[in-house]
Design a protein around this motif. Sequence first.
Motif, PDB file in Angstrom:
ATOM      1  N   GLY A  70      27.217  45.218  17.935  1.00 56.21           N
ATOM      2  CA  GLY A  70      26.979  45.190  15.785  1.00 56.21           C
ATOM      3  C   GLY A  70      26.193  43.610  16.410  1.00 56.21           C
ATOM      4  O   GLY A  70      26.805  42.632  16.553  1.00 56.21           O
ATOM      5  N   VAL A  71      25.550  43.657  15.614  1.00 61.89           N
ATOM      6  CA  VAL A  71      24.419  42.827  15.446  1.00 61.89           C
ATOM      7  C   VAL A  71      24.071  42.510  13.776  1.00 61.89           C
ATOM      8  O   VAL A  71      23.981  43.365  12.418  1.00 61.89           O
ATOM      9  CB  VAL A  71      23.255  43.013  15.544  1.00 61.89           C
ATOM     10  CG1 VAL A  71      23.030  42.976  17.656  1.00 61.89           C
ATOM     11  CG2 VAL A  71      22.327  43.714  15.109  1.00 61.89           C
ATOM     12  N   ARG A  72      23.519  41.140  12.970  1.00 65.39           N
ATOM     13  CA  ARG A  72      22.695  40.666  12.537  1.00 65.39           C
ATOM     14  C   ARG A  72      21.160  40.821  12.783  1.00 65.39           C
ATOM     15  O   ARG A  72      20.626  40.486  14.055  1.00 65.39           O
ATOM     16  CB  ARG A  72      23.378  39.550  11.679  1.00 65.39           C
ATOM     17  CG  ARG A  72      22.544  39.054  10.952  1.00 65.39           C
ATOM     18  CD  ARG A  72      22.538  37.888  10.931  1.00 65.39           C
ATOM     19  NE  ARG A  72      22.121  37.372   8.933  1.00 65.39           N
ATOM     20  CZ  ARG A  72      22.253  36.048   8.084  1.00 65.39           C
ATOM     21  NH1 ARG A  72      22.541  34.927   9.952  1.00 65.39           N
ATOM     22  NH2 ARG A  72      22.129  35.464   7.606  1.00 65.39           N
ATOM     23  N   HIS A  73      20.695  41.762  11.658  1.00 67.74           N
ATOM     24  CA  HIS A  73      19.308  42.396  11.876  1.00 67.74           C
ATOM     25  C   HIS A  73      18.609  41.391  12.532  1.00 67.74           C
ATOM     26  O   HIS A  73      17.558  41.822  13.263  1.00 67.74           O
ATOM     27  CB  HIS A  73      19.138  43.004  10.879  1.00 67.74           C
ATOM     28  CG  HIS A  73      19.417  44.299  11.171  1.00 67.74           C
ATOM     29  ND1 HIS A  73      19.294  45.689  12.009  1.00 67.74           N
ATOM     30  CD2 HIS A  73      20.388  44.915  10.259  1.00 67.74           C
ATOM     31  CE1 HIS A  73      19.948  46.083  12.152  1.00 67.74           C
ATOM     32  NE2 HIS A  73      20.437  45.940  10.300  1.00 67.74           N
ATOM     33  N   HIS A  74      18.703  39.944  12.149  1.00 66.96           N
ATOM     34  CA  HIS A  74      17.109  38.869  11.861  1.00 66.96           C
ATOM     35  C   HIS A  74      18.049  37.492  12.526  1.00 66.96           C
ATOM     36  O   HIS A  74      18.103  36.612  11.762  1.00 66.96           O
ATOM     37  CB  HIS A  74      16.068  38.831  10.834  1.00 66.96           C
ATOM     38  CG  HIS A  74      15.515  39.360  11.149  1.00 66.96           C
ATOM     39  ND1 HIS A  74      14.417  39.978  12.130  1.00 66.96           N
ATOM     40  CD2 HIS A  74      15.411  40.379  10.136  1.00 66.96           C
ATOM     41  CE1 HIS A  74      13.923  41.750  11.036  1.00 66.96           C
ATOM     42  NE2 HIS A  74      14.905  41.630   9.880  1.00 66.96           N
ATOM     43  N   GLY A  75      19.247  38.179  13.136  1.00 66.50           N
ATOM     44  CA  GLY A  75      20.138  36.112  13.168  1.00 66.50           C
ATOM     45  C   GLY A  75      19.488  36.562  15.664  1.00 66.50           C
ATOM     46  O   GLY A  75      20.111  36.958  16.583  1.00 66.50           O
ATOM     47  N   PRO A  76      19.296  35.186  15.422  1.00 68.54           N
ATOM     48  CA  PRO A  76      18.927  34.589  16.699  1.00 68.54           C
ATOM     49  C   PRO A  76      20.060  34.421  18.003  1.00 68.54           C
ATOM     50  O   PRO A  76      19.860  34.499  18.705  1.00 68.54           O
ATOM     51  CB  PRO A  76      18.705  32.653  16.690  1.00 68.54           C
ATOM     52  CG  PRO A  76      18.680  32.667  15.335  1.00 68.54           C
ATOM     53  CD  PRO A  76      18.795  33.648  14.444  1.00 68.54           C
ATOM     54  N   GLY A  77      21.252  34.485  17.049  1.00 63.93           N
ATOM     55  CA  GLY A  77      22.570  33.952  17.764  1.00 63.93           C
ATOM     56  C   GLY A  77      23.198  35.599  18.552  1.00 63.93           C
ATOM     57  O   GLY A  77      23.499  36.064  19.347  1.00 63.93           O
ATOM     58  N   SER A  78      22.879  36.267  17.009  1.00 66.78           N
ATOM     59  CA  SER A  78      22.497  37.304  18.278  1.00 66.78           C
ATOM     60  C   SER A  78      22.442  38.450  19.304  1.00 66.78           C
ATOM     61  O   SER A  78      22.337  39.327  20.277  1.00 66.78           O
ATOM     62  CB  SER A  78      22.666  38.669  16.595  1.00 66.78           C
ATOM     63  OG  SER A  78      23.285  38.921  16.157  1.00 66.78           O
TER      64      SER A  78
END
Length: 906
Positions: free
Chosen positions: A4-12
Motif C-alpha cells: 500500500g502506497v501514497r501515490h506520489h510519495g518518494p518515501g513510498s
Amino acid sequence: MLLGVRHHGPGSARAVRAALEAARPRTVLIEGPPEADALIPLAADEDMRPPVALLAHAVDEPGRSSFWPMAEFSPEWVALRWALEHGVPARFIDLPATHTLAWEKHREREETGKAGKPGETGRAGETEGTEETEGTREGAGAEENCSGGRPGATGEGPGRGRREGGEEGSGAGGGPDVGREPGRARASGGGPEDADGSGGGEGGGSGAADEDRDGLRRDPLGTLAEVAGYDDPERWWEDVVEHRATGTKDPFAPFAALEEAMGALREAYDRDAAGHEDGRDLVREAYMRIQLRSAQREFGADGVAVVCGAWHVPALRRKVALAADRALLKGLPKVRTDLTWVPWTHRRLARAGGYGAGIDAPGWYAHLFASPDRPVERWLTRVAVLLREEDRIVSSAHVIEAVRLAETLAALRGRPLPGLSETTDAVRAVLCEGSDVPLALVRDRLVVGDVLGEVPAGAPAVPLQRDLDRLQRRLRLKPEAAERELALDLRRENDAERSRLLHRLRLLGVEWGEPAASRGGTGTFRETWRLRWEPELAVRVAEAGVWGTTVLAAATAKAEADAVAAGGLARVTALAERCLLAALPDALPTVMSVLADRAALDTDVGHLAQALPALARSLRYGDVRGTDTGALAEVAAGLAERIFVGLPPACVSLDADAAERMRRHVDAVHGAVGMLDEHAGLPPRWRAVLRVLSRRDSVPGVVRGRAVRLLLDEGELNPGAAARLMGLALSPGTPPGDAAAWIEGFVGGGSGGGLLLVHDERLLALVDGWLTTVPAEAFTDVLPLLRRTFSAYEPGVRRTLGDRVRRGPGKRGSEPGAHTGTPGFATGLDERRADAVLPVVRLLLGTNPDAADVGRGDERTGGDGRGDDTAGHVGTGDDGMSDDTAGGGAGTDGGTGDGALAGVGA
C-alpha cells in the motif's frame, strides 16, 4: 504481497523498490487501467522521461478522458521500471477505462437534474467537485477530463470521483495522502461530498456522523496525523515516512504498519458508512481482487506483488467470494477507448492546481527522491543558484548559515530531519533576508517547478498529434511547461509559419499560445505570443482530431463549421479575420459566403459597426501576409456603405446607455475607415456622416460631441468652428445633462481631450463658463458624468487644467499671484525662432542642408543657435506666456521663453 502506497510519495517509492528487491516477485500488479498493458514497454524507452501520464479517452468523444499521472518519485513508476529492468511481467489491475468513462457519462446524465444542489450531488458547485474528483483520477489513477463536450460541470468527467484510480486523492489510496478521497478535499476546497465520492449524498446519514465519515474517507492521512498529534498531515508524513532511513531494516515493515493503520480506518469507515458505501470503490476493488486471483493462479500465491493505494489494501486482503465480485461487475456500461502516454508537469501534480490526488510540493519531493544523502544541503544550494540567477547576492556563507538554521529549527520542533517548512523558514530568514517576494519565486520554480516530461515518438497518438509533433520539430517550437514570450517577425518565413501554426491551433481550441502586446514596435509585421504547454492540451488535440488528420485540414474544416454555426455577424467577421491570420485560403470562400449572407440580412447598425473593424484588420493583415483579400474588400465596402446610411437614423431617441454604446460604435467605425482609406473612397463619405451627426439636435450629446471631435482631429473642422459648436452645445438653453454628455463625447476618454483643452484656452473657457452657470439643483446630476470624463486624463494634464482654471481664462501670467506658466502658449507664432531650427531639422531628416542655410541660421540666431532676443536668459510671464509676443523678451527668472517653444512646436 500487498504494497500500500501514497501515490506520489518518494518515501513510498523507495520502500517499493526495496520491497521488490527483497521479495523478487514473478509478476507485479499495479493500480491502473488494464488497457494500458500494451504501453508498459514504452516506460523503458530512453526517450521516456517522467513526469508522464496515461491518457484514456473515449473514441467517439475525445473530450471525455482520464489521466493517470506518474512522476519519477511515484511508486507505480518505480514498480514499472523495476519490472522492466528485471524482465518481470507487469500488469495494471484497476477497473478498465472503458467502464470508467462510460460510468461517468451515465452518472452525469443522472445528475443533470440535480445541478445546483450541492447537498445532493455531493459536489460543491459542481465545478470544484468535478475538478477534484478528476484529480482523483489522476492520483489514484485517474484524472478525468470531460472537456470538449464536457457534459456538465467543469467537465473532466470521470475524474469526478475517480475514486477509482485516483480516488485516494490524498495519496494513500489514490493520491498524495494515503487514502484521501478522490481528491476532493484539499485540492479545491472540496465541498460537502459524500464519503462514497459518487457525489450522492442524498439520503442516509446526516449531521456530525456524516461529516466524520466523509472526512475520514476524504483525508485518511489527515486523520492519522491528527491521532498522532500533528496539525499538518504533510509534516506527519515527512516525519514517519520521508525521513525514515531504509538501510538494512525490514523492507516490508512500512507496508505492514500502513496496512494496519488503513485497516483500522476502513473498519471505522465501513461501520459508519453502512448503507452509504462508495459503489465505485466496491466495483474497483472487486475487479482488482479478480485480477489478483488470476495472477496468483498463474504465478503462485508467493510470486505476486501488488502496488496500489493504501486505502484499498484491507479490501484486497479481505476474503470475498468470486461470485460476489463478478456480480458487482455485471452489466457495467462500456465505451470504446484509446490510451497513450502523454507528457505531464510537476505543476499539474500540485494540489494547488486542482488535482485531488496532488501533493503540495512536487519539486521538493522529486529532490528528496533524487538526493538520498544530504538533501537539505543540496536543496539550499539549488535555492542559492536560483537566487543568483535572479541577480540576488547569495554567498556560500549564506547557504551554510541557512543549513544550520534549518537543522536548529528541526531540533527545536522535535523533528528527525529538517523538512520543507524548516528549509523554507531558513530560506526566508537567511537567503531572502526576510522578504516573501524572492521566497515566492523559490516556491514557484523549485518547490513546485515547471518540469515537463517527454514521451517517445513511438507512443500511440492520433494523426493530428503526429502532424503537430512534426511541425513543432520543423519550426523549432519545443513545448515547454514554463511560460515564455515569443516575438515573431512575419517578414521571415519561419516566423510567419510559426504564427500560422499558433493561430490554427487557437482556432482548433488548442490554446498553446496567447497573443500579447508587442514591445519592440507597433508594426503589423510583428507578433508576440506567450507560450505555455499544459498536459490537457493533448486532450484538446485528440478532440480536434475529428476535424482532420493534419493541423491545416482540421483548422480549415473547423473554420467552415464555425462559420455556418456562428450566431452573429460580428462572430463571422472575427472568424474571417482568424482565417486570414491562420492562412486558411480553402476556408475563406465558405466564410465569405456566410458573411455576405449575414451582412445582407442584418439591419442592426450596431451589429454592422461591430463587424467592420475585424474586416478592416483582416485587410491590413492580408497586405502584410501576402493574402488575397479582394473578396474581403468588397464585403467591407458594402458593410461600410450600409453603416453610413443607417447610422444617423439609428442615433435618434437613445437613452444614456444606448448612446454610450453608439459612441463606441462610432469610434470603432472611424478607426476601421482609417484602415480602409485606400478602398472605394470611404473616408470622404464617412466625414459627411460625421458632419450630419455633429449638427443634428436629435442625436445624443455624447455622439454629437464625439463627431465634432473626430472632424476636428481629421482637419475637416477648424478650431473656431469647433468652438462655435461647443458654444451652441453649452448654451443656457441646453439641459445640463445633455451639455455634460456633449463634453464627454468631445474631450472624454483616452482620446487626448485633456491636451486639447490645455492647448486651446477658448475651448477651456467655454467649458469653464458653462460649468459656472449650471444651476445648483442640476450640478449634482452632471457631476458624476464630468468626474468620469476628467478622471481619465493623465495627472499632469489634470494639474495643468487646474492651474488654468484657477488663474481664470484670459488673464496674463504676469499678474501678481499667478502661477508660473507651462511652456507653449504664446499669443502668436514667432517666425524668426521657427526658422532658426529649420537647418537642424533638415539635418536630422537627412535632406543635406546647404551650408549657406546653416550659416544664415547661425547668423540669425547669434551664433549659438538661439535668437538674439534669447541670447541671455529668456523670461516668461507667470501665466506661461511670453511678455514679448514677438519672440520672448529677455527676463530675469532664468526660464525659457514660451514664444520660442511655441515656435519650435509650430
